[in-house]
Write an enzyme that holds these catalytic residues in place. Structure first.
Site, PDB file in Angstrom:
ATOM      1  N   GLU A 109       1.408  -1.000  -0.031  1.00 22.85           N
ATOM      2  CA  GLU A 109       0.105   0.006  -0.219  1.00 22.85           C
ATOM      3  C   GLU A 109       1.159   0.928   0.698  1.00 22.85           C
ATOM      4  O   GLU A 109       0.336   2.240  -0.217  1.00 22.85           O
ATOM      5  CB  GLU A 109      -1.221   0.062   1.523  1.00 22.85           C
ATOM      6  CG  GLU A 109      -1.143   1.012   1.011  1.00 22.85           C
ATOM      7  CD  GLU A 109      -2.722   1.198   2.641  1.00 22.85           C
ATOM      8  OE1 GLU A 109      -2.751   0.040   3.402  1.00 22.85           O
ATOM      9  OE2 GLU A 109      -3.167   2.055   2.987  1.00 22.85           O
ATOM     10  N   ARG A 116       3.765  32.046 -21.824  1.00 19.90           N
ATOM     11  CA  ARG A 116       2.486  33.491 -20.594  1.00 19.90           C
ATOM     12  C   ARG A 116       4.268  34.899 -20.859  1.00 19.90           C
ATOM     13  O   ARG A 116       5.465  33.972 -20.051  1.00 19.90           O
ATOM     14  CB  ARG A 116       2.737  32.777 -19.744  1.00 19.90           C
ATOM     15  CG  ARG A 116       2.662  34.349 -18.509  1.00 19.90           C
ATOM     16  CD  ARG A 116       1.401  34.747 -19.332  1.00 19.90           C
ATOM     17  NE  ARG A 116       1.043  35.797 -17.576  1.00 19.90           N
ATOM     18  CZ  ARG A 116       0.275  36.897 -17.685  1.00 19.90           C
ATOM     19  NH1 ARG A 116      -0.617  36.556 -19.079  1.00 19.90           N
ATOM     20  NH2 ARG A 116      -0.412  37.570 -16.527  1.00 19.90           N
ATOM     21  N   GLN A 165      15.232  33.040 -13.753  1.00 22.03           N
ATOM     22  CA  GLN A 165      15.497  32.233 -13.016  1.00 22.03           C
ATOM     23  C   GLN A 165      14.196  31.425 -11.651  1.00 22.03           C
ATOM     24  O   GLN A 165      14.961  30.271 -11.678  1.00 22.03           O
ATOM     25  CB  GLN A 165      16.982  32.716 -12.529  1.00 22.03           C
ATOM     26  CG  GLN A 165      17.921  32.396 -13.537  1.00 22.03           C
ATOM     27  CD  GLN A 165      19.558  32.462 -12.661  1.00 22.03           C
ATOM     28  OE1 GLN A 165      19.526  33.289 -11.459  1.00 22.03           O
ATOM     29  NE2 GLN A 165      20.850  32.245 -12.857  1.00 22.03           N
TER      30      GLN A 165
END
Length: 404
Positions: free
Chosen positions: A256, A282, A293
């Site tokens: 799990e 963008r 940066q």
């Protein structure tokens, strides 16, 4: 050491991504808003074989080896935008089916696994209680033998898939506080021998789904409470022998804690690609924001986390394929992968600016979904305690004095 996927694994990854993109998650935003289990997508997962990926073909599954299962789950997480659906699938597989596979009798496997693979039964793991979560030995639900049955009484909380589950793996106390008989018996023994594991179906008299919890994220995986009020469970539904519940839990939990997080890899890759695309298109101050940066380094760190997370999870898959223990590696994976996804989701929101913060652009949902990872299947704090004890530091979890 060969890090390449085999041709079969590459095809599995391609086919899973294609299936998930075309068939799953179309209503993910609405299901999230309504906290609604995506029943149709669940049925599509069954038809595609997802619900039986690690289950041998003779029990109705696909029979994928552990490493290939890990790769398929990563692809599912990448292609499916409904992280709640992927979480529900993982609870079904690693909270229920794997217990049957590893510890069930032939009769139990034959009866339950096929309907779990074909979608007729939804599985869940009923472990936590109002006063016990990570402290498994503190469970209070009792199971008292009465002829050919065990009578269960108690309450389980935070059961993922609980409101829609048909079969639960339940840990209950068959011994007293020191391993004696439940209900005040005089027997003595180790606390670790006081728990037993059962398969409990939701249609039994005395099994009640009493509450559904609302959550911050992963809302299409329903979570609820289950109460056992004198529920008579056939003795044939005992997993393993009486008193072996804690050992069964510990032997199964490494599956799990690693495989459930393979889907996180896919989400991390999806967020990385989205962030690169946005940072490349963008423009601010006359150039793409990826040229700054501050943005570029965020994206570089997203890639580093993805590749390191993939390495540790694939290592667990390889260890389990080789039938080797992987508790330490699974514990490291659980901590690193779950926390890495949170940092990557935060970074993606930051890179996307207002579009990352607003409803309707999916990223805020990705962040909400990520926040559960360091909590479920054992919190990061508990996992670090387990890891420290595996490294030889005593008393980190129990608080027992040195030499005690």
């Amino acid at each position: 050491m060969d890090f390449d996927l085999s041709p079969e694994q590459r095809e599995l990854r391609r086919a899973t991504i294609a299936f998930a993109r075309s068939e799953l998650g179309a209503a993910a935003a609405d299901d999230d808003r309504e906290s609604r289990f995506p029943a149709r997508d669940w049925a599509r997962c069954a038809e595609h074989g997802v619900l039986g990926w690690p289950v041998p073909a003779r029990y109705g599954g696909r029979g994928l080896d552990p490493l290939s299962t890990m790769i398929a789950l990563e692809a599912l997480g990448y292609g499916c935008r409904d992280n709640g659906l992927v979480f529900a699938v993982n609870n079904h597989l690693w909270g229920c089916a794997v217990y049957l596979l590893l510890h069930g009798t032939e009769e139990q496997k034959t009866r339950y696994l096929k309907p779990m693979c074909d979608g007729a039964l939804v599985g869940a793991h009923a472990l936590s209680e109002p006063e016990a979560g990570s402290d498994v030995l503190g469970l209070r639900t009792t199971a008292v033998r009465d002829g050919d049955h065990y009578v269960l009484d108690g309450t389980k909380w935070f059961v993922s898939n609980g409101p829609v589950a048909d079969v639960f793996v339940v840990l209950a106390r068959t011994g007293g506080e020191t391993g004696g008989a439940a209900g005040g018996g005089a027997g003595r023994g180790r606390a670790q021998d006081a728990l037993s594991a059962f398969l409990v179906t939701a249609d039994l008299p005395g099994v009640h789904r009493t509450r559904e919890f609302t959550k911050l994220g992963l809302r299409s995986t329903p979570m609820g409470a289950v109460e056992f009020d004198g529920a008579r469970v056939p003795a044939g539904n005992l997993l393993g022998r009486e008193g072996s519940g804690y050992a069964i839990f510990n032997a199964t939990i490494e599956w799990e804690r690693a495989f459930m997080f393979a889907g996180h890899l896919g989400v991390m890759e999806r967020l990385l690609e989205s962030s690169i695309a946005h940072a490349s298109s963008r423009r601010q101050f006359g150039r793409a924001i990826g040229g700054f940066q501050a943005v570029a380094h965020e994206i570089a760190d997203m890639k580093i986390r993805l590749e390191l997370a993939r390495l540790i999870l694939y290592r667990v898959g390889w260890l389990k394929r080789e039938r080797r223990l992987a508790l330490q590696d699974a514990t490291i994976a659980k901590i690193f992968v779950s926390e890495s996804l949170v940092r990557t989701a935060m970074a993606a929101v930051q890179v996307h600016g207002a579009r990352g913060y607003l409803n309707g652009y999916d990223l805020e949902r990705e962040l909400r979904d990520a926040l559960g990872g360091p909590i479920f299947a054992g919190t990061s704090a508990v996992q670090r305690g387990i890891l420290a004890e595996l490294l030889g530091l005593s008393g980190v979890l129990s608080g027992a004095p040195e030499g005690g």
